[in-house]
Design a protein around this motif. Structure first.
Motif, PDB file in Angstrom:
ATOM      1  N   LYS A  79      12.157  -1.452  -4.056  1.00 26.67           N
ATOM      2  CA  LYS A  79      12.284  -1.939  -5.250  1.00 26.67           C
ATOM      3  C   LYS A  79      11.610  -3.363  -5.317  1.00 26.67           C
ATOM      4  CE  LYS A  79      14.973   0.415  -8.501  1.00 26.67           C
ATOM      5  NZ  LYS A  79      16.359  -0.002  -9.093  1.00 26.67           N
ATOM      6  N   GLU A  80      12.443  -3.941  -4.235  1.00 26.79           N
ATOM      7  CA  GLU A  80      12.153  -5.907  -3.453  1.00 26.79           C
ATOM      8  C   GLU A  80      10.431  -5.868  -3.466  1.00 26.79           C
ATOM      9  OE1 GLU A  80      14.816  -8.512  -2.103  1.00 26.79           O
ATOM     10  OE2 GLU A  80      16.277  -7.170  -3.049  1.00 26.79           O
ATOM     11  N   ALA A  81      10.664  -5.000  -2.073  1.00 30.14           N
ATOM     12  CA  ALA A  81       8.498  -5.032  -1.700  1.00 30.14           C
ATOM     13  C   ALA A  81       7.995  -4.865  -2.988  1.00 30.14           C
ATOM     14  CB  ALA A  81       9.218  -3.844  -0.905  1.00 30.14           C
ATOM     15  N   PHE A  82       8.197  -4.007  -3.645  1.00 30.10           N
ATOM     16  CA  PHE A  82       7.077  -3.548  -5.013  1.00 30.10           C
ATOM     17  C   PHE A  82       6.798  -4.351  -5.451  1.00 30.10           C
ATOM     18  CE2 PHE A  82       5.748  -1.123  -8.695  1.00 30.10           C
ATOM     19  CZ  PHE A  82       4.327  -1.123  -8.383  1.00 30.10           C
ATOM     20  N   SER A  83       8.336  -5.581  -6.337  1.00 29.44           N
ATOM     21  CA  SER A  83       8.121  -6.697  -7.034  1.00 29.44           C
ATOM     22  C   SER A  83       7.048  -7.528  -6.080  1.00 29.44           C
ATOM     23  CB  SER A  83       9.376  -6.826  -7.595  1.00 29.44           C
ATOM     24  OG  SER A  83       9.703  -7.725  -8.186  1.00 29.44           O
ATOM     25  N   TYR A  84       7.460  -7.916  -5.061  1.00 29.30           N
ATOM     26  CA  TYR A  84       6.954  -9.169  -4.290  1.00 29.30           C
ATOM     27  C   TYR A  84       5.713  -8.905  -3.848  1.00 29.30           C
ATOM     28  CZ  TYR A  84      11.209 -11.478  -3.558  1.00 29.30           C
ATOM     29  OH  TYR A  84      12.439 -12.549  -3.555  1.00 29.30           O
ATOM     30  N   SER A  85       5.724  -7.754  -3.688  1.00 25.85           N
ATOM     31  CA  SER A  85       4.158  -7.096  -3.939  1.00 25.85           C
ATOM     32  C   SER A  85       2.368  -7.809  -4.320  1.00 25.85           C
ATOM     33  CB  SER A  85       3.310  -5.550  -2.773  1.00 25.85           C
ATOM     34  OG  SER A  85       3.897  -4.773  -3.995  1.00 25.85           O
ATOM     35  N   ILE A  95      -0.158  -2.137  -1.521  1.00 25.46           N
ATOM     36  CA  ILE A  95       1.186  -2.064  -2.216  1.00 25.46           C
ATOM     37  C   ILE A  95       0.879  -0.335  -3.401  1.00 25.46           C
ATOM     38  CG2 ILE A  95       0.574  -2.339  -5.126  1.00 25.46           C
ATOM     39  CD1 ILE A  95      -0.736  -5.002  -4.547  1.00 25.46           C
ATOM     40  N   SER A  96      -0.697   0.068  -3.150  1.00 26.03           N
ATOM     41  CA  SER A  96      -0.019   1.619  -3.308  1.00 26.03           C
ATOM     42  C   SER A  96       0.794   2.259  -2.281  1.00 26.03           C
ATOM     43  CB  SER A  96      -2.065   2.087  -3.283  1.00 26.03           C
ATOM     44  OG  SER A  96      -2.077   1.906  -1.829  1.00 26.03           O
ATOM     45  N   GLU A  97       0.868   1.428  -1.072  1.00 24.94           N
ATOM     46  CA  GLU A  97       2.243   2.594  -0.162  1.00 24.94           C
ATOM     47  C   GLU A  97       3.064   2.171  -0.569  1.00 24.94           C
ATOM     48  OE1 GLU A  97       2.231   2.531   4.813  1.00 24.94           O
ATOM     49  OE2 GLU A  97       0.582   2.077   4.206  1.00 24.94           O
ATOM     50  N   ILE A  98       3.735   0.792  -1.143  1.00 24.39           N
ATOM     51  CA  ILE A  98       5.116   0.837  -1.809  1.00 24.39           C
ATOM     52  C   ILE A  98       5.210   1.332  -2.557  1.00 24.39           C
ATOM     53  CG2 ILE A  98       6.386  -0.797  -2.721  1.00 24.39           C
ATOM     54  CD1 ILE A  98       5.385  -3.007  -0.225  1.00 24.39           C
ATOM     55  N   GLY A  99       4.630   1.065  -3.412  1.00 22.17           N
ATOM     56  CA  GLY A  99       4.395   2.200  -4.480  1.00 22.17           C
ATOM     57  C   GLY A  99       4.718   3.747  -4.558  1.00 22.17           C
ATOM     58  N   GLN A 121       3.138   1.147 -13.251  1.00 25.93           N
ATOM     59  CA  GLN A 121       2.361   0.487 -13.108  1.00 25.93           C
ATOM     60  C   GLN A 121       1.273  -0.206 -11.952  1.00 25.93           C
ATOM     61  OE1 GLN A 121       6.536  -2.803 -11.321  1.00 25.93           O
ATOM     62  NE2 GLN A 121       7.073  -1.244 -12.652  1.00 25.93           N
ATOM     63  N   ILE A 122       1.856   1.007 -11.368  1.00 26.12           N
ATOM     64  CA  ILE A 122       0.644   1.354  -9.840  1.00 26.12           C
ATOM     65  C   ILE A 122      -0.962   1.277 -10.802  1.00 26.12           C
ATOM     66  CG2 ILE A 122      -0.044   2.666  -8.139  1.00 26.12           C
ATOM     67  CD1 ILE A 122       2.552   2.998  -7.261  1.00 26.12           C
ATOM     68  N   LYS A 123      -0.482   2.270 -11.775  1.00 20.46           N
ATOM     69  CA  LYS A 123      -2.167   2.639 -11.985  1.00 20.46           C
ATOM     70  C   LYS A 123      -2.757   1.160 -12.618  1.00 20.46           C
ATOM     71  CE  LYS A 123      -1.173   8.092 -13.161  1.00 20.46           C
ATOM     72  NZ  LYS A 123      -0.976   7.836 -14.597  1.00 20.46           N
ATOM     73  N   LYS A 124      -1.644   0.795 -13.468  1.00 18.75           N
ATOM     74  CA  LYS A 124      -2.349  -1.144 -14.371  1.00 18.75           C
ATOM     75  C   LYS A 124      -2.432  -1.427 -13.281  1.00 18.75           C
ATOM     76  CE  LYS A 124       1.185  -0.763 -18.251  1.00 18.75           C
ATOM     77  NZ  LYS A 124       2.287  -1.452 -18.264  1.00 18.75           N
ATOM     78  N   TYR A 125      -2.018  -2.159 -12.668  1.00 16.60           N
ATOM     79  CA  TYR A 125      -2.786  -3.047 -10.934  1.00 16.60           C
ATOM     80  C   TYR A 125      -3.528  -3.081 -11.293  1.00 16.60           C
ATOM     81  CZ  TYR A 125      -1.802  -6.882  -8.063  1.00 16.60           C
ATOM     82  OH  TYR A 125      -2.635  -7.635  -7.231  1.00 16.60           O
TER      83      TYR A 125
END
Length: 130
Positions: A79-85, A95-99, A121-125
């Motif tokens: 979760k932290e990795a995704f947020s920081y990415s 980002i997509s790999e972490i997500g 969130q991934i789709k939006k980003y």
């Protein structure tokens, strides 16, 4: 394969000498691919000291905890990795790999709503970047 183990040890030693985040990341990645969990654990603490908010480091650390069969801690780091990415606008592939890993771990843990939320969130980003 001894070559991986050797390159992991070399990367680890280089990281110790230079405090190189990339060297420690390479060492952790190699140790994990060889299921060297004891060696991986040493690298985890080094990466957290060098840069506790680096998305790639946090992603690799989550992989360590997943391999160590501690999904609860793996989920925290993922979760932290995704947020920081997303905050640091890391490259789309990371980002997509972490997500993707986060969605899978949420589903594996029975957190379907969280998995959907991350997927949105991934789709939006990614949609905003196209």
């Amino acid at each position: 394969n001894d070559n991986h183990l050797t390159s992991a040890n070399i990367a680890y030693l280089y990281g110790l000498r230079t405090h190189s985040k990339q060297a420690f990341q390479q060492a952790l990645s190699n140790f994990l691919s060889q299921n060297q969990l004891k060696s991986s654990k040493k690298v985890v603490s080094k990466l957290l000291k060098i840069d506790p908010s680096d998305p790639m480091s946090l992603y690799l650390i989550s992989k360590y905890y997943y391999k160590a069969k501690n999904n609860r801690i793996a989920l925290i780091y993922l979760k932290e990795a995704f947020s920081y990415s997303i905050k640091s606008q890391s490259d789309m592939k990371l980002i997509s790999e972490i997500g993707d890993s986060l969605v899978k771990l949420h589903l594996l843990s029975g957190y379907n709503n969280e998995a959907l939320s991350v997927s949105d969130q991934i789709k939006k980003y990614i949609g905003n970047k196209l």
